[in-house]
Design a protein around this motif. Structure first.
Motif, PDB file in Angstrom:
ATOM      1  N   PHE A  63       1.045  14.843   3.115  1.00  0.00           N
ATOM      2  CA  PHE A  63       0.800  13.887   2.033  1.00  0.00           C
ATOM      3  C   PHE A  63       1.427  12.529   2.345  1.00  0.00           C
ATOM      4  CE2 PHE A  63       2.445  11.811  -1.807  1.00  0.00           C
ATOM      5  CZ  PHE A  63       1.246  11.506  -2.437  1.00  0.00           C
ATOM      6  N   ASN A  64       2.627  12.533   2.887  1.00  0.00           N
ATOM      7  CA  ASN A  64       3.274  11.263   3.232  1.00  0.00           C
ATOM      8  C   ASN A  64       2.461  10.500   4.273  1.00  0.00           C
ATOM      9  OD1 ASN A  64       5.398  11.729   1.483  1.00  0.00           O
ATOM     10  ND2 ASN A  64       6.685  12.684   3.039  1.00  0.00           N
ATOM     11  N   ALA A  65       1.856  11.240   5.200  1.00  0.00           N
ATOM     12  CA  ALA A  65       1.006  10.594   6.202  1.00  0.00           C
ATOM     13  C   ALA A  65      -0.223   9.974   5.539  1.00  0.00           C
ATOM     14  CB  ALA A  65       0.588  11.605   7.266  1.00  0.00           C
ATOM     15  N   ASP A  66      -0.839  10.702   4.600  1.00  0.00           N
ATOM     16  CA  ASP A  66      -1.994  10.161   3.877  1.00  0.00           C
ATOM     17  C   ASP A  66      -1.599   8.960   3.027  1.00  0.00           C
ATOM     18  OD1 ASP A  66      -3.625  12.080   4.955  1.00  0.00           O
ATOM     19  OD2 ASP A  66      -3.486  13.443   3.239  1.00  0.00           O
ATOM     20  N   TYR A  67      -0.416   9.034   2.441  1.00  0.00           N
ATOM     21  CA  TYR A  67       0.060   7.942   1.579  1.00  0.00           C
ATOM     22  C   TYR A  67       0.293   6.659   2.379  1.00  0.00           C
ATOM     23  CZ  TYR A  67       3.229   5.337  -1.483  1.00  0.00           C
ATOM     24  OH  TYR A  67       3.832   4.358  -2.239  1.00  0.00           O
ATOM     25  N   LEU A  68       0.873   6.799   3.552  1.00  0.00           N
ATOM     26  CA  LEU A  68       1.196   5.625   4.360  1.00  0.00           C
ATOM     27  C   LEU A  68      -0.046   4.958   4.950  1.00  0.00           C
ATOM     28  CD1 LEU A  68       4.378   6.920   6.234  1.00  0.00           C
ATOM     29  CD2 LEU A  68       4.286   5.264   4.356  1.00  0.00           C
ATOM     30  N   LYS A  69      -1.064   5.746   5.247  1.00  0.00           N
ATOM     31  CA  LYS A  69      -2.251   5.167   5.875  1.00  0.00           C
ATOM     32  C   LYS A  69      -3.296   4.700   4.859  1.00  0.00           C
ATOM     33  CE  LYS A  69      -4.819   9.502   6.530  1.00  0.00           C
ATOM     34  NZ  LYS A  69      -5.350  10.462   7.527  1.00  0.00           N
ATOM     35  N   SER A  70      -3.047   4.955   3.567  1.00  0.00           N
ATOM     36  CA  SER A  70      -3.998   4.547   2.528  1.00  0.00           C
ATOM     37  C   SER A  70      -3.649   3.156   2.023  1.00  0.00           C
ATOM     38  CB  SER A  70      -3.989   5.540   1.365  1.00  0.00           C
ATOM     39  OG  SER A  70      -4.369   6.826   1.800  1.00  0.00           O
ATOM     40  N   SER A  71      -4.673   2.378   1.747  1.00  0.00           N
ATOM     41  CA  SER A  71      -4.469   1.017   1.242  1.00  0.00           C
ATOM     42  C   SER A  71      -4.623   0.932  -0.271  1.00  0.00           C
ATOM     43  CB  SER A  71      -5.462   0.058   1.911  1.00  0.00           C
ATOM     44  OG  SER A  71      -6.803   0.491   1.682  1.00  0.00           O
ATOM     45  N   LYS A  72      -5.188   1.969  -0.883  1.00  0.00           N
ATOM     46  CA  LYS A  72      -5.396   1.986  -2.324  1.00  0.00           C
ATOM     47  C   LYS A  72      -4.787   3.247  -2.925  1.00  0.00           C
ATOM     48  CE  LYS A  72      -9.787  -0.563  -2.166  1.00  0.00           C
ATOM     49  NZ  LYS A  72     -11.226  -0.502  -2.527  1.00  0.00           N
ATOM     50  N   LEU A  73      -4.227   3.089  -4.123  1.00  0.00           N
ATOM     51  CA  LEU A  73      -3.657   4.246  -4.806  1.00  0.00           C
ATOM     52  C   LEU A  73      -4.732   5.251  -5.202  1.00  0.00           C
ATOM     53  CD1 LEU A  73      -0.942   2.650  -7.136  1.00  0.00           C
ATOM     54  CD2 LEU A  73      -0.613   3.843  -4.970  1.00  0.00           C
ATOM     55  N   SER A  74      -5.932   4.754  -5.446  1.00  0.00           N
ATOM     56  CA  SER A  74      -7.026   5.665  -5.798  1.00  0.00           C
ATOM     57  C   SER A  74      -7.350   6.606  -4.640  1.00  0.00           C
ATOM     58  CB  SER A  74      -8.266   4.865  -6.197  1.00  0.00           C
ATOM     59  OG  SER A  74      -8.661   3.995  -5.143  1.00  0.00           O
ATOM     60  N   ASP A  75      -7.241   6.080  -3.409  1.00  0.00           N
ATOM     61  CA  ASP A  75      -7.472   6.936  -2.240  1.00  0.00           C
ATOM     62  C   ASP A  75      -6.371   7.989  -2.119  1.00  0.00           C
ATOM     63  OD1 ASP A  75      -9.685   5.402  -1.657  1.00  0.00           O
ATOM     64  OD2 ASP A  75      -8.613   4.100  -0.249  1.00  0.00           O
ATOM     65  N   VAL A  76      -5.138   7.573  -2.412  1.00  0.00           N
ATOM     66  CA  VAL A  76      -4.021   8.519  -2.373  1.00  0.00           C
ATOM     67  C   VAL A  76      -4.206   9.590  -3.441  1.00  0.00           C
ATOM     68  CG1 VAL A  76      -1.521   8.781  -2.507  1.00  0.00           C
ATOM     69  CG2 VAL A  76      -2.501   6.700  -1.537  1.00  0.00           C
ATOM     70  N   SER A  77      -4.702   9.174  -4.607  1.00  0.00           N
ATOM     71  CA  SER A  77      -4.926  10.124  -5.695  1.00  0.00           C
ATOM     72  C   SER A  77      -5.950  11.178  -5.305  1.00  0.00           C
ATOM     73  CB  SER A  77      -5.398   9.374  -6.947  1.00  0.00           C
ATOM     74  OG  SER A  77      -5.662  10.275  -7.997  1.00  0.00           O
ATOM     75  N   SER A  78      -6.986  10.760  -4.620  1.00  0.00           N
ATOM     76  CA  SER A  78      -8.003  11.715  -4.164  1.00  0.00           C
ATOM     77  C   SER A  78      -7.425  12.678  -3.134  1.00  0.00           C
ATOM     78  CB  SER A  78      -9.197  10.964  -3.568  1.00  0.00           C
ATOM     79  OG  SER A  78      -9.781  10.106  -4.533  1.00  0.00           O
ATOM     80  N   ALA A  79      -6.590  12.146  -2.237  1.00  0.00           N
ATOM     81  CA  ALA A  79      -5.987  12.991  -1.203  1.00  0.00           C
ATOM     82  C   ALA A  79      -4.958  13.951  -1.789  1.00  0.00           C
ATOM     83  CB  ALA A  79      -5.339  12.119  -0.132  1.00  0.00           C
ATOM     84  N   ALA A  80      -4.272  13.518  -2.848  1.00  0.00           N
ATOM     85  CA  ALA A  80      -3.198  14.335  -3.428  1.00  0.00           C
ATOM     86  C   ALA A  80      -3.721  15.606  -4.086  1.00  0.00           C
ATOM     87  CB  ALA A  80      -2.411  13.519  -4.444  1.00  0.00           C
ATOM     88  N   LYS A  81      -4.990  15.613  -4.454  1.00  0.00           N
ATOM     89  CA  LYS A  81      -5.548  16.769  -5.157  1.00  0.00           C
ATOM     90  C   LYS A  81      -5.601  18.019  -4.290  1.00  0.00           C
ATOM     91  CE  LYS A  81      -8.400  13.918  -8.214  1.00  0.00           C
ATOM     92  NZ  LYS A  81      -9.778  13.554  -8.631  1.00  0.00           N
ATOM     93  N   LYS A  82      -5.623  17.838  -2.979  1.00  0.00           N
ATOM     94  CA  LYS A  82      -5.751  19.002  -2.093  1.00  0.00           C
ATOM     95  C   LYS A  82      -4.406  19.648  -1.767  1.00  0.00           C
ATOM     96  CE  LYS A  82      -5.698  16.180   2.128  1.00  0.00           C
ATOM     97  NZ  LYS A  82      -6.459  15.762   3.320  1.00  0.00           N
ATOM     98  N   TYR A  83      -3.309  19.038  -2.229  1.00  0.00           N
ATOM     99  CA  TYR A  83      -1.979  19.581  -1.932  1.00  0.00           C
ATOM    100  C   TYR A  83      -1.451  20.339  -3.150  1.00  0.00           C
ATOM    101  CZ  TYR A  83      -2.230  16.330   1.983  1.00  0.00           C
ATOM    102  OH  TYR A  83      -2.621  15.658   3.114  1.00  0.00           O
ATOM    103  N   THR A  84      -1.330  21.643  -3.001  1.00  0.00           N
ATOM    104  CA  THR A  84      -0.879  22.475  -4.122  1.00  0.00           C
ATOM    105  C   THR A  84       0.626  22.757  -4.081  1.00  0.00           C
ATOM    106  OG1 THR A  84      -1.440  24.470  -2.854  1.00  0.00           O
ATOM    107  CG2 THR A  84      -3.118  23.596  -4.347  1.00  0.00           C
ATOM    108  N   TYR A  85       1.227  22.623  -2.905  1.00  0.00           N
ATOM    109  CA  TYR A  85       2.657  22.909  -2.766  1.00  0.00           C
ATOM    110  C   TYR A  85       3.512  21.648  -2.679  1.00  0.00           C
ATOM    111  CZ  TYR A  85       1.425  27.777  -1.730  1.00  0.00           C
ATOM    112  OH  TYR A  85       0.943  29.059  -1.809  1.00  0.00           O
TER     113      TYR A  85
END
Length: 239
Positions: A63-85
């Protein structure tokens, strides 16, 4: 003349561990059974928590890798949905959800600067609540390991003391205190102490290990919350 190895020492001593357990008194057997339950539950918790912490660490890194490479919070929000732990992903989901509510408030004509600062407090409270919730998940069941580590040696010692009391009672009944009379009872009683230590040592080791891992993850959540609050504050200033 009989061979010395064939002489009967007058006791029911069994050299094997299982034999000594079977020959132990009722109270010692009860203590051993109780310690067995503590040990089995502790090892179950250890395996489950180890797997859980491993999944949390793996997903936090992703998730931290996805967060750092994303330019928009909306993109991070979409990526965060797949992390359950992931703990940081959950903190982000809560914070982003509150930020979305703030954005709706600012679109209303009646919004003002006071609403903005109040909204910042709302985000901070939401992030703190999410961090506390995730911390509770991380520390869940660790108290049982702590209890096992602290109580098991004393439970085993209780079984040993009780077994020694039975041994001395047997000595009094027989009227003799030979090694053949004393050794079986003492050895059977000491099994309880050994069992208590066997249950306690792994519990203490893994309790400290998991607690240290939990502290690191909580610190990561706190750092992420502070960074997210900075983003929200800059957003409110622009508004």
């Amino acid at each position: 003349m009989k061979d010395i190895g064939s002489l009967d020492l007058g006791g029911n001593f069994h050299g094997s561990l299982i034999g000594m357990i079977l020959d132990a008194g009722f109270m010692v057997k009860f203590v051993l059974l109780l310690l067995l339950v503590f040990s089995v539950v502790s090892w179950a918790i250890i395996f489950l928590k180890y797997k859980y912490y491993r999944n949390v660490k793996k997903e936090n890194e992703s998730f931290n890798a996805d967060y750092l490479k994303s330019s928009k919070l909306s993109d991070v929000s979409s990526a965060a949905k797949k992390y359950t732990y992931s703990t940081t992903a959950e903190v982000f989901r809560v914070g982003y959800g509150e930020l979305t509510k703030i954005n709706k408030v600012f679109k209303e004509p009646s919004s003002n600067e006071e609403v903005g600062f109040s909204s910042l407090d709302n985000v901070e409270r939401s992030l703190n609540k999410a961090c506390n919730s995730e911390m509770t998940k991380l520390e869940r069941a660790l108290s049982f390991l702590a209890t096992t580590g602290s109580a098991s040696p004393f439970i085993g010692l209780f079984g040993t003391v009780w077994g020694i009391m039975d041994t001395f009672k047997g000595i009094g009944a027989r009227g003799s205190a030979t090694l053949a009379v004393v050794a079986p009872g003492i050895s059977e009683a000491l099994i309880a102490t050994a069992a208590g230590l066997a249950a306690a040592i792994p519990a203490v080791i893994f309790y400290n290990y998991f607690l240290n891992r939990a502290k690191i993850m909580v610190q990561e959540m706190d750092n992420f919350s502070a960074e997210f609050l900075n983003i929200v504050e800059r957003y409110l200033v622009r508004k």
